[in-house]
Design an enzyme around this catalytic site. Sequence first.
Site, PDB file in Angstrom:
ATOM      1  N   HIS A  48      -0.910  28.092   7.930  1.00 23.32           N
ATOM      2  CA  HIS A  48      -1.177  29.416   7.368  1.00 23.32           C
ATOM      3  C   HIS A  48      -1.952  29.325   6.062  1.00 23.32           C
ATOM      4  O   HIS A  48      -2.041  30.302   5.317  1.00 23.32           O
ATOM      5  CB  HIS A  48       0.127  30.185   7.192  1.00 23.32           C
ATOM      6  CG  HIS A  48       0.802  30.508   8.491  1.00 23.32           C
ATOM      7  ND1 HIS A  48       0.204  31.264   9.484  1.00 23.32           N
ATOM      8  CD2 HIS A  48       2.012  30.144   8.988  1.00 23.32           C
ATOM      9  CE1 HIS A  48       1.011  31.379  10.515  1.00 23.32           C
ATOM     10  NE2 HIS A  48       2.128  30.691  10.239  1.00 23.32           N
ATOM     11  N   ARG A  73       1.574  20.194   6.676  1.00 22.20           N
ATOM     12  CA  ARG A  73       1.800  20.947   7.912  1.00 22.20           C
ATOM     13  C   ARG A  73       0.475  21.098   8.640  1.00 22.20           C
ATOM     14  O   ARG A  73      -0.492  21.625   8.100  1.00 22.20           O
ATOM     15  CB  ARG A  73       2.410  22.321   7.646  1.00 22.20           C
ATOM     16  CG  ARG A  73       2.600  23.091   8.963  1.00 22.20           C
ATOM     17  CD  ARG A  73       3.650  24.158   8.908  1.00 22.20           C
ATOM     18  NE  ARG A  73       3.246  25.341   8.169  1.00 22.20           N
ATOM     19  CZ  ARG A  73       3.922  26.503   8.191  1.00 22.20           C
ATOM     20  NH1 ARG A  73       5.038  26.591   8.919  1.00 22.20           N
ATOM     21  NH2 ARG A  73       3.524  27.520   7.478  1.00 22.20           N
ATOM     22  N   ASP A  87      -4.332  10.039   8.857  1.00 21.65           N
ATOM     23  CA  ASP A  87      -5.372   9.249   8.199  1.00 21.65           C
ATOM     24  C   ASP A  87      -5.679   9.756   6.793  1.00 21.65           C
ATOM     25  O   ASP A  87      -6.140   8.993   5.939  1.00 21.65           O
ATOM     26  CB  ASP A  87      -6.648   9.228   9.045  1.00 21.65           C
ATOM     27  CG  ASP A  87      -6.568   8.236  10.199  1.00 21.65           C
ATOM     28  OD1 ASP A  87      -5.562   7.522  10.313  1.00 21.65           O
ATOM     29  OD2 ASP A  87      -7.527   8.176  10.998  1.00 21.65           O
ATOM     30  N   GLU A 152      10.822  27.511  16.594  1.00 20.74           N
ATOM     31  CA  GLU A 152      10.447  28.864  16.159  1.00 20.74           C
ATOM     32  C   GLU A 152      10.524  29.893  17.286  1.00 20.74           C
ATOM     33  O   GLU A 152       9.898  30.947  17.206  1.00 20.74           O
ATOM     34  CB  GLU A 152       9.032  28.843  15.595  1.00 20.74           C
ATOM     35  CG  GLU A 152       8.834  27.819  14.483  1.00 20.74           C
ATOM     36  CD  GLU A 152       7.425  27.833  13.918  1.00 20.74           C
ATOM     37  OE1 GLU A 152       7.161  28.672  13.040  1.00 20.74           O
ATOM     38  OE2 GLU A 152       6.603  27.002  14.359  1.00 20.74           O
ATOM     39  N   ASP A 178       8.785  33.486  12.856  1.00 22.80           N
ATOM     40  CA  ASP A 178       8.402  33.446  14.266  1.00 22.80           C
ATOM     41  C   ASP A 178       9.617  33.579  15.180  1.00 22.80           C
ATOM     42  O   ASP A 178       9.533  34.213  16.240  1.00 22.80           O
ATOM     43  CB  ASP A 178       7.652  32.147  14.562  1.00 22.80           C
ATOM     44  CG  ASP A 178       6.235  32.184  14.022  1.00 22.80           C
ATOM     45  OD1 ASP A 178       5.429  33.004  14.510  1.00 22.80           O
ATOM     46  OD2 ASP A 178       5.922  31.409  13.113  1.00 22.80           O
TER      47      ASP A 178
END
Length: 252
Positions: A48, A73, A87, A152, A178
């Site tokens: 988000h 995230r 990475d 969620e 959610d």
Amino acid sequence: MPAPANALKAALAAGRLTRGTWLNLGSEITAEIAGRAGFDWCVVDGEHGPWDPTALRRQLIALEGTGAAGVLRVPVAEDWIIKQALDLGAQTLLVPMIDSAEEAAAVVRACRYPPHGLRGMGPAVARSGGYGAFADYAATASDELCIIVQAESRAAMADLEAICAVDGVDGVFIGPADLGADMGLGTEADADALWAEVASGLARIRAAGRAAGVLALSPDRQAQSVEAGATFLGVASDAVLLQGALARAAQP
């Protein structure tokens, strides 16, 4: 030289309560300020917040040495996204929208090098491997990765014990917004029915021996979550805090 030790993974494995904030604004300056505020961890939010690998990298670097662990995230549980996130140097990943044990197992495979997984080999040219300075990175990386998947939906809650049982999953984070929407509660983020389900889920996660996470912005829901067993407790968001502070400052 092996992969760097992951202190947050160790703390969660020991069952210690940790507190953190979300970083949604995509700013390394905000990340550094938040990191020095006293949180145990900060989530650099690519779901988000903007998925801009260069900006994400800068935020992870800004958090180093502040005392707060960087958690990244990803926007979606895709192998190539997870490979890129790792990475960049993230050692703790938060992966959204995991509805089943099979999906959780796929996330773990994406995080591990062959023959145990699918992660592409590139530590010699990536920040994760110190651009080649961590000669033993590939052999030791999995030991220091902390994988937290998000439950969620009602489907995820129904499969919660199986998700927790997946080897390589360190924790399960319940996403109230959610989950509430999937329960038909719309935007009722503080509905008692939702938080009863959250509390039950947190207790089930801890009973399964995994770290239990949730984002709870009110003191009452934070206390309820800790009582239920939360050990990865999100308490704030940079965007929410800034908006609230500016709105108050704008009042005559």
